[in-house]
Motif scaffolding. Structure first.
Motif, PDB file in Angstrom:
ATOM      1  N   MET A   1     -11.965 -46.096 -31.136  1.00 59.07           N
ATOM      2  CA  MET A   1     -11.731 -47.991 -30.757  1.00 59.07           C
ATOM      3  C   MET A   1     -10.365 -47.910 -29.757  1.00 59.07           C
ATOM      4  N   TYR A   2     -10.482 -48.402 -29.059  1.00 59.97           N
ATOM      5  CA  TYR A   2      -8.974 -49.064 -27.833  1.00 59.97           C
ATOM      6  C   TYR A   2      -8.222 -50.319 -29.015  1.00 59.97           C
ATOM      7  N   ARG A  50     -12.480 -44.225 -18.474  1.00 63.88           N
ATOM      8  CA  ARG A  50     -12.877 -44.952 -19.211  1.00 63.88           C
ATOM      9  C   ARG A  50     -14.820 -44.477 -19.145  1.00 63.88           C
ATOM     10  N   GLN A  54     -15.263 -43.291 -23.492  1.00 65.49           N
ATOM     11  CA  GLN A  54     -16.771 -44.209 -24.713  1.00 65.49           C
ATOM     12  C   GLN A  54     -17.474 -43.664 -25.299  1.00 65.49           C
ATOM     13  N   PRO A  57     -16.396 -40.895 -31.007  1.00 66.65           N
ATOM     14  CA  PRO A  57     -16.325 -41.556 -31.933  1.00 66.65           C
ATOM     15  C   PRO A  57     -15.716 -42.605 -32.751  1.00 66.65           C
ATOM     16  N   GLU A  58     -16.480 -43.335 -32.461  1.00 64.31           N
ATOM     17  CA  GLU A  58     -15.559 -44.622 -32.700  1.00 64.31           C
ATOM     18  C   GLU A  58     -14.479 -45.669 -33.862  1.00 64.31           C
ATOM     19  N   ASP A  59     -15.325 -44.366 -34.957  1.00 66.17           N
ATOM     20  CA  ASP A  59     -14.632 -44.617 -35.967  1.00 66.17           C
ATOM     21  C   ASP A  59     -13.658 -43.879 -36.760  1.00 66.17           C
ATOM     22  N   ASP A  60     -13.273 -42.312 -35.391  1.00 66.79           N
ATOM     23  CA  ASP A  60     -12.892 -41.394 -35.659  1.00 66.79           C
ATOM     24  C   ASP A  60     -11.396 -41.180 -34.666  1.00 66.79           C
ATOM     25  N   SER A  84      -5.912 -40.216 -34.648  1.00 71.14           N
ATOM     26  CA  SER A  84      -6.256 -39.626 -35.377  1.00 71.14           C
ATOM     27  C   SER A  84      -6.558 -39.252 -36.310  1.00 71.14           C
TER      28      SER A  84
END
Length: 343
Positions: A1-2, A50, A54, A57-60, A84
């Motif tokens: 996640m940015y 970019r 993408q 893992p967005e949650d990590d 992380s």
């Protein structure tokens, strides 16, 4: 996640504006143009990351683009910082064409025919970033977390040569298509969480709070003052300056282009190079319009914030909205050398 998204930093926009607004006859024109080109090339390299980032893992991972932090040696800048609970990752991005050689003396260079161009050793560069980030983190009462680091060459056609088979280089330096597999190896290496989610959020807040964006577009560096700048509205089609204001439009006498909004880029340039506040007299001078009524109409139609009374009123140029509204098909930025002003 940015957490800090990818966007072109203001000092690069200012460097571009300065390059466009400095005549070819200026003593430092070549250096100004080279600096603007190098900064933009660096950003393009970062932008090329970019696509690959993408797939993390967005949650990590929490991703920060362009972080510039203060320390006892002024400031240090990181292209990408990934956080992380298991490890942190510094990514230094290089956007260099053709070939890059790493030799046994620690030199990094590109050789084309008989010409050799030497660059800063990126391994030593990122090692220094690592040391400074480690020192910066020590200010906060947070658990120790392993910090990994990689140097990424963003162009697929860059030929990387590790002339001495130095393992440090092969471990750290890579093309962008190797980044995800390298991150996977770090995930396998660091299996134990070192920091809580709340502590990670606290660290993110500190990073954003202490980030100090570079503001200098180069005017001070090259001893440029306001009188050196090319004034007027640039034609978005051919780069001719100045356009003429007639019947509610900007007209280019050279190519016949017309526009109702070409002044927006000029106002952006003013905000980037001179300041974000402008009054009627200053607008007339920079846009090259002779009427105070025309200048007032142009500024008011942009819905800029007004500051002060009628006689001393200033307008705050909304740089962010102007940037969002401008067309990326602006030929003036890529063809300003064609400008037929009184340079």
């Amino acid at each position: 996640m940015y957490i800090k998204p990818l966007e072109i930093p203001r000092h690069i926009l200012a460097a571009q504006a300065l390059d466009v607004r400095i005549p070819a006859s200026h003593l430092f024109k070549e250096k100004i143009s080279k600096r603007a080109a190098n900064l933009l090339s660096g950003y393009k390299g970062e932008n090329a990351m970019r696509y690959h980032l993408q797939f993390l893992p967005e949650d990590d991972f929490l991703i920060f683009h362009y972080i510039r932090l203060p320390d006892e040696y002024k400031h240090f800048q990181i292209d990408f910082l990934l956080l992380s609970r298991w490890f942190y990752l510094i990514i230094e991005v290089k956007n260099i064409y053709d070939n890059i050689n790493f030799d046994d003396l620690g030199q990094t260079y590109r050789k084309i025919d008989d010409n050799v161009e030497v660059f800063t050793n990126p391994v030593e560069q990122i090692n220094l970033q690592y040391r400074r980030l480690l020192s910066w983190l020590s200010k906060y009462d947070l658990p120790s977390v392993p910090i990994e680091k990689i140097v990424v060459y963003s162009r697929d056609d860059t030929y990387l040569r590790n002339l001495n088979n130095d393992k440090r280089i092969s471990d750290i330096v890579m093309h962008r298509d190797k980044v995800l597999s390298k991150v996977d190896s770090f995930i396998d290496k660091h299996q134990t969480p070192r920091i809580s989610e709340q502590q990670l959020l606290d660290l993110s807040w500190h990073l954003l709070n202490e980030h100090v964006p570079e503001k200098d577009g180069g005017m001070d560096q090259f001893n440029v003052n306001y009188d050196d700048l090319i004034k007027g509205v640039l034609c978005p089609d051919c780069g001719t300056v100045p356009m003429q204001w007639k019947s509610g439009k900007w007209w280019c006498d050279f190519c016949g282009c017309t526009s109702k909004t070409a002044h927006r880029q000029a106002l952006m340039d003013y905000a980037l190079l001179v300041g974000e506040h402008i009054n009627n007299r200053q607008a007339r001078d920079f846009l090259r319009v002779g009427s105070s009524y025309i200048a007032k109409d142009i500024l008011q139609k942009e819905n800029f914030e007004k500051i002060g009374s009628t006689s001393g009123r200033k307008y705050r140029i909304d740089l962010e909205n102007l940037f969002k509204s401008r067309s990326w098909k602006q030929k003036a930025r890529s063809s300003h050398q064609k400008s037929r002003s009184s340079q």
